[in-house]
Design a protein around this motif. Structure first.
Motif, short mmCIF file in Angstrom:
data_model
loop_
_atom_site.label_atom_id
_atom_site.label_comp_id
_atom_site.label_asym_id
_atom_site.label_seq_id
_atom_site.Cartn_x
_atom_site.Cartn_y
_atom_site.Cartn_z
N LEU A 103 0.82 -1.21 0.00
CA LEU A 103 0.00 0.00 0.00
C LEU A 103 0.86 1.26 0.00
CD1 LEU A 103 -2.75 1.37 0.15
CD2 LEU A 103 -2.67 1.12 2.65
N VAL A 104 1.87 1.31 0.86
CA VAL A 104 2.74 2.49 0.92
C VAL A 104 3.54 2.63 -0.38
CG1 VAL A 104 4.65 3.58 2.15
CG2 VAL A 104 2.88 2.38 3.42
N GLY A 105 4.00 1.50 -0.92
CA GLY A 105 4.70 1.56 -2.20
C GLY A 105 3.82 2.05 -3.32
N LEU A 106 2.55 1.68 -3.28
CA LEU A 106 1.59 2.13 -4.29
C LEU A 106 1.40 3.64 -4.23
CD1 LEU A 106 -0.45 1.01 -6.44
CD2 LEU A 106 -2.15 0.97 -4.60
N MET A 107 1.22 4.18 -3.03
CA MET A 107 1.03 5.61 -2.88
C MET A 107 2.31 6.38 -3.20
SD MET A 107 -1.47 5.93 0.48
CE MET A 107 -0.26 5.16 1.58
N ALA A 108 3.45 5.82 -2.81
CA ALA A 108 4.73 6.49 -3.08
C ALA A 108 5.01 6.57 -4.57
CB ALA A 108 5.86 5.77 -2.36
N CYS A 109 4.66 5.53 -5.30
CA CYS A 109 4.86 5.56 -6.75
C CYS A 109 4.02 6.66 -7.40
CB CYS A 109 4.49 4.21 -7.36
SG CYS A 109 5.71 2.92 -7.09
N SER A 110 2.81 6.83 -6.93
CA SER A 110 1.96 7.89 -7.46
C SER A 110 2.54 9.27 -7.15
CB SER A 110 0.55 7.78 -6.87
OG SER A 110 -0.03 6.51 -7.17
N PHE A 111 3.06 9.44 -5.94
CA PHE A 111 3.64 10.72 -5.55
C PHE A 111 4.89 11.04 -6.37
CE2 PHE A 111 6.96 12.78 -2.96
CZ PHE A 111 6.37 14.03 -2.78
N PHE A 112 5.79 10.08 -6.48
CA PHE A 112 7.03 10.32 -7.21
C PHE A 112 6.80 10.44 -8.71
CE2 PHE A 112 9.05 8.59 -3.32
CZ PHE A 112 9.95 9.62 -3.10
N PHE A 113 5.74 9.81 -9.20
CA PHE A 113 5.42 9.97 -10.61
C PHE A 113 5.04 11.43 -10.91
CE2 PHE A 113 2.51 9.96 -14.22
CZ PHE A 113 3.21 9.19 -15.14
N LEU A 114 4.22 12.02 -10.05
CA LEU A 114 3.86 13.42 -10.22
C LEU A 114 5.07 14.33 -10.02
CD1 LEU A 114 0.42 13.53 -8.35
CD2 LEU A 114 0.82 13.46 -10.82
N LEU A 115 5.93 13.95 -9.09
CA LEU A 115 7.14 14.74 -8.86
C LEU A 115 8.06 14.70 -10.07
CD1 LEU A 115 8.80 16.42 -6.86
CD2 LEU A 115 9.82 14.29 -6.03
N ASP A 116 8.18 13.54 -10.70
CA ASP A 116 9.00 13.44 -11.91
C ASP A 116 8.43 14.32 -13.03
OD1 ASP A 116 10.66 11.67 -10.66
OD2 ASP A 116 9.70 9.88 -11.49
N TYR A 117 7.12 14.35 -13.14
CA TYR A 117 6.49 15.11 -14.21
C TYR A 117 6.63 16.61 -13.98
CZ TYR A 117 3.06 16.30 -17.80
OH TYR A 117 2.45 16.81 -18.92
N LYS A 118 6.60 17.03 -12.72
CA LYS A 118 6.70 18.45 -12.39
C LYS A 118 8.14 18.87 -12.10
CE LYS A 118 2.27 19.42 -12.53
NZ LYS A 118 1.71 20.38 -13.52
N PHE A 119 9.08 17.97 -12.21
CA PHE A 119 10.45 18.27 -11.79
C PHE A 119 11.06 19.40 -12.61
CE2 PHE A 119 15.06 17.53 -11.59
CZ PHE A 119 15.23 17.42 -10.22
N SER A 120 10.77 19.44 -13.90
CA SER A 120 11.36 20.46 -14.77
C SER A 120 10.84 21.86 -14.47
CB SER A 120 11.11 20.12 -16.24
OG SER A 120 9.72 20.07 -16.50
N SER A 121 9.72 21.97 -13.77
CA SER A 121 9.17 23.29 -13.44
C SER A 121 9.72 23.83 -12.13
CB SER A 121 7.64 23.22 -13.37
OG SER A 121 7.22 22.34 -12.33
N ILE A 122 10.52 23.04 -11.41
CA ILE A 122 11.12 23.50 -10.16
C ILE A 122 12.38 24.28 -10.49
CG2 ILE A 122 12.06 22.80 -7.93
CD1 ILE A 122 10.45 20.25 -8.12
N SER A 123 12.39 25.55 -10.16
CA SER A 123 13.52 26.40 -10.52
C SER A 123 14.60 26.44 -9.44
CB SER A 123 13.04 27.84 -10.79
OG SER A 123 12.37 28.36 -9.65
N SER A 124 14.25 26.13 -8.20
CA SER A 124 15.22 26.20 -7.11
C SER A 124 16.14 24.98 -7.13
CB SER A 124 14.49 26.30 -5.76
OG SER A 124 15.41 26.23 -4.69
N VAL A 125 17.44 25.24 -7.10
CA VAL A 125 18.41 24.14 -7.06
C VAL A 125 18.30 23.37 -5.75
CG1 VAL A 125 20.87 23.57 -7.15
CG2 VAL A 125 19.96 25.37 -8.62
N LYS A 126 18.06 24.08 -4.65
CA LYS A 126 17.96 23.42 -3.35
C LYS A 126 16.75 22.50 -3.30
CE LYS A 126 20.27 27.04 -0.68
NZ LYS A 126 20.15 27.99 0.46
N ASP A 127 15.62 22.94 -3.86
CA ASP A 127 14.43 22.09 -3.88
C ASP A 127 14.64 20.87 -4.75
OD1 ASP A 127 13.22 23.89 -2.22
OD2 ASP A 127 12.13 24.93 -3.81
#
Length: 230
Positions: free
Chosen positions: A76-100
């Motif tokens: 269950l936790v792996g399922l939710m984490a995959c969904s979270f990181f999938f969205l993070l991968d898709y939005k990663f290019s829009s993050i301008s802060s190097v620290k973030d």
């Protein structure tokens, strides 16, 4: 690889190509991890408990409720984490802060590595308890297919989560290479050098500038005077 030079800060705000994003190895591993976690979770929840002549349900893994609970938790936790990181991968290019960006990559390294280990524990734990389960504990072989599926896909999840960990580490190492900071280098061009670099000792440098004496200075050489002849 996505995120080159300062964790890909030079590509912040760039347009996302869904087709190119879907073809990335990291995206493929993420989708496979999501499917495998779903299979582990659903197999145990739907058919991981059997009723043997009483109203009480028993876990198919040697009647050990801890085995079923652990498998449900990891899936269950792996399922939710995959969904979270999938969205993070898709939005990663829009993050301008190097620290973030760095924090996001370090979070992915830590979680993916931990879940690869937890799935290894899940595979060993479920396989051990299944080997101790007797035929008398499973009348009509109830839940046997679900138990084998949970064990098999726990093993497959080890590979996918380990692959995600490797990809995240590669992204982190490439992001710390500050020589890839410029956008020109990310686009395939040669990196530009805005400031002159210090030349090593003993190296000779050529310059096009020539020294000129400042104006309005006296010339050290005395002018020559010729006596006129009459």
């Amino acid at each position: 690889m996505d995120g080159v030079g300062s964790f890909g800060a030079g590509r912040a705000g760039s347009t996302i190509d869904p087709i190119a994003f879907a073809k990335q190895p990291q995206t493929i591993l993420r989708v496979l991890s999501w499917i495998f976690s779903l299979v582990v979770f659903a197999s145990i929840v739907n058919e991981g408990y059997v009723n043997m002549g009483s109203e009480r349900l028993h876990c198919v893994f040697n009647k050990n409720a801890d085995a079923c609970n652990y498998g449900v938790f990891v899936g269950l936790v792996g399922l939710m984490a995959c969904s979270f990181f999938f969205l993070l991968d898709y939005k990663f290019s829009s993050i301008s802060s190097v620290k973030d960006r760095k924090k996001a990559i370090m979070l992915e390294i830590g979680f993916s590595g931990s879940w690869a280990f937890l799935y290894f524990v899940s595979f060993c734990f479920l396989a051990n308890q299944w080997s101790r389960t007797t035929a008398d504990e499973l009348p009509l072989n109830q839940g046997a297919d679900a138990a084998r599926a949970a064990i098999a896909f726990s093993f497959f999840s080890i590979l996918t989560w380990a692959g995600l960990t490797v990809r995240a580490v590669q992204k982190y190492l490439l992001g710390t290479d500050m020589t890839l900071f410029t956008t020109e280098h990310m686009d395939g061009g040669a990196p530009t050098q805005p400031y002159p670099s210090n030349s090593p000792v003993g190296a000779t440098t050529e310059t096009t500038e020539t020294y000129q004496s400042p104006p309005f200075t006296e010339n050290n050489a005395a002018p020559t005077y010729q006596v006129p002849i009459y």
